[in-house]
Write an enzyme that holds these catalytic residues in place. Structure first.
Site, PDB file in Angstrom:
ATOM      1  CG  HIS A 211      -2.024  -1.071   1.088  1.00  0.00           C
ATOM      2  ND1 HIS A 211      -2.712  -1.580   2.159  1.00  0.00           N
ATOM      3  CD2 HIS A 211      -2.509  -1.717   0.003  1.00  0.00           C
ATOM      4  CE1 HIS A 211      -3.583  -2.503   1.744  1.00  0.00           C
ATOM      5  NE2 HIS A 211      -3.464  -2.609   0.446  1.00  0.00           N
TER       6      HIS A 211
ATOM      7  CB  CYS B  12       1.228  14.809 -13.743  1.00  0.00           C
ATOM      8  SG  CYS B  12       2.376  15.518 -12.560  1.00  0.00           S
TER       9      CYS B  12
ATOM     10  N   PRO C 218      -4.622 -10.697  18.793  1.00  0.00           N
ATOM     11  CG  PRO C 218      -4.495  -8.610  19.857  1.00  0.00           C
ATOM     12  CD  PRO C 218      -3.975  -9.377  18.680  1.00  0.00           C
TER      13      PRO C 218
END
Ligand code: NAD
Ligand code: ZN
Length: 249
Positions: free
Chosen positions: A117, A128, A212
């Site tokens: 990402h 651009c 968790p």
């Protein structure tokens, strides 16, 4: 923490893929998308992290990024990031695939790394796509591109945008080839990244999860460590270290 079967699979594994999400940086003090901090609690990240939101409220979305960037700049990689660097040297084939944009894996020293990402500290032009090299630290509104006058935006992949085909192809290649897959600190709901877990399953890899909490991957993982990233990764590393000691005695 893991079953005997999982431990034996882990020790024998030769081609390992580790897949990380925001949860691995939670212990560095960086909020995940599921537990945002203070000021921004009332907004869903999906509503801010997209092109339409940025074009309609550039200053507002920019400020959210500036807040996140300053948190990241003040923090540092934690023991889990560091444990993954050590693991990279202990397995014949190892690929770390991260959804995170904080750059902590690179900072910790991981080299066999694919960042799906992008990186939140980089900027580019929204029109651009030219990288914007000047520092934007402290700016309360986005500067404009010198080339075309477009807005400067963070160099991350937003919701609704395509991932780099090259990074995705390299990830798919590593995943389809791996025998052991570890998913750490991800809710496994952001696509197409999360599809890598399913790809690993289809290709017969043994899958474990460190989280968790329960994630969307719960039904397909073979085993899990219901604990934090630092606890889970140091446990996996100790197993490897003990095993290599045994072999030398
Ligand atoms: P998420 O916010 O959807 O889920 C975070 C997951 O981490 C949850 O399942 C949670 O239970 C788990 N978690 C929380 N504390 C943990 C800990 N100490 N140890 C292990 N796991 C813990 O994050 P996601 O699945 O990565 O997907 C959301 C998107 O958010 C990603 O595309 C990513 O780019 C972006 N994001 C990145 C950062 C970052 O770079 N640090 C921070 C927030 C969001
Ligand atoms: Zn431009």
């Amino acid at each position: 923490m893991l079953s005997e079967l999982s431990i034996s699979k882990w020790l024998k594994a030769e081609k390992v893929v580790v897949f990380t999400g925001a949860g691995i940086s939670a212990e560095s003090g960086i909020p995940t998308f599921r537990d945002q901090g203070g000021l921004w609690d009332q907004y869903r990240p999906e509503e801010l992290a997209n092109e339409e939101a940025f074009r309609s409220r550039p200053d507002f979305v920019w400020q959210w990024y500036q807040w996140r960037r300053s948190l990241i700049r003040q923090a540092e990689p934690n023991e889990a990031h560091i444990a993954l660097v050590e693991m990279e040297h202990m397995k014949p084939e190892f690929t770390l695939i991260s959804q995170n944009v904080d750059g902590f894996h690179k900072l910790a020293g991981s080299q066999k790394l694919l960042e799906l990402h992008g990186n939140i500290q980089l900027d580019k032009c929204i029109d651009c796509q030219q990288p914007y090299e000047q520092s934007t630290e402290g700016l309360e509104e986005p500067p404009l591109c010198r080339e075309c006058g477009g807005l400067i935006r963070p160099g991350v992949v937003w919701f609704g945008e395509n991932l780099s085909p090259k990074v995705m192809a390299l990830s798919a290649q590593a995943v389809s080839n791996c025998d052991f897959f570890i998913t750490i600190g991800t809710s496994a709901i952001v696509q197409p990244a999360a599809s890598l877990i399913y790809m690993a399953k289809q290709n017969g890899a043994y899958i474990i999860e460190i989280n968790p909490n329960i994630s969307a991957a719960e039904d397909i993982v073979d085993d899990f460590i219901r604990d934090t990233a630092t606890v889970g990764t140091s446990y996996l590393l100790e197993l490897l270290e003990d095993n290599s000691l045994d072999r030398h005695i």
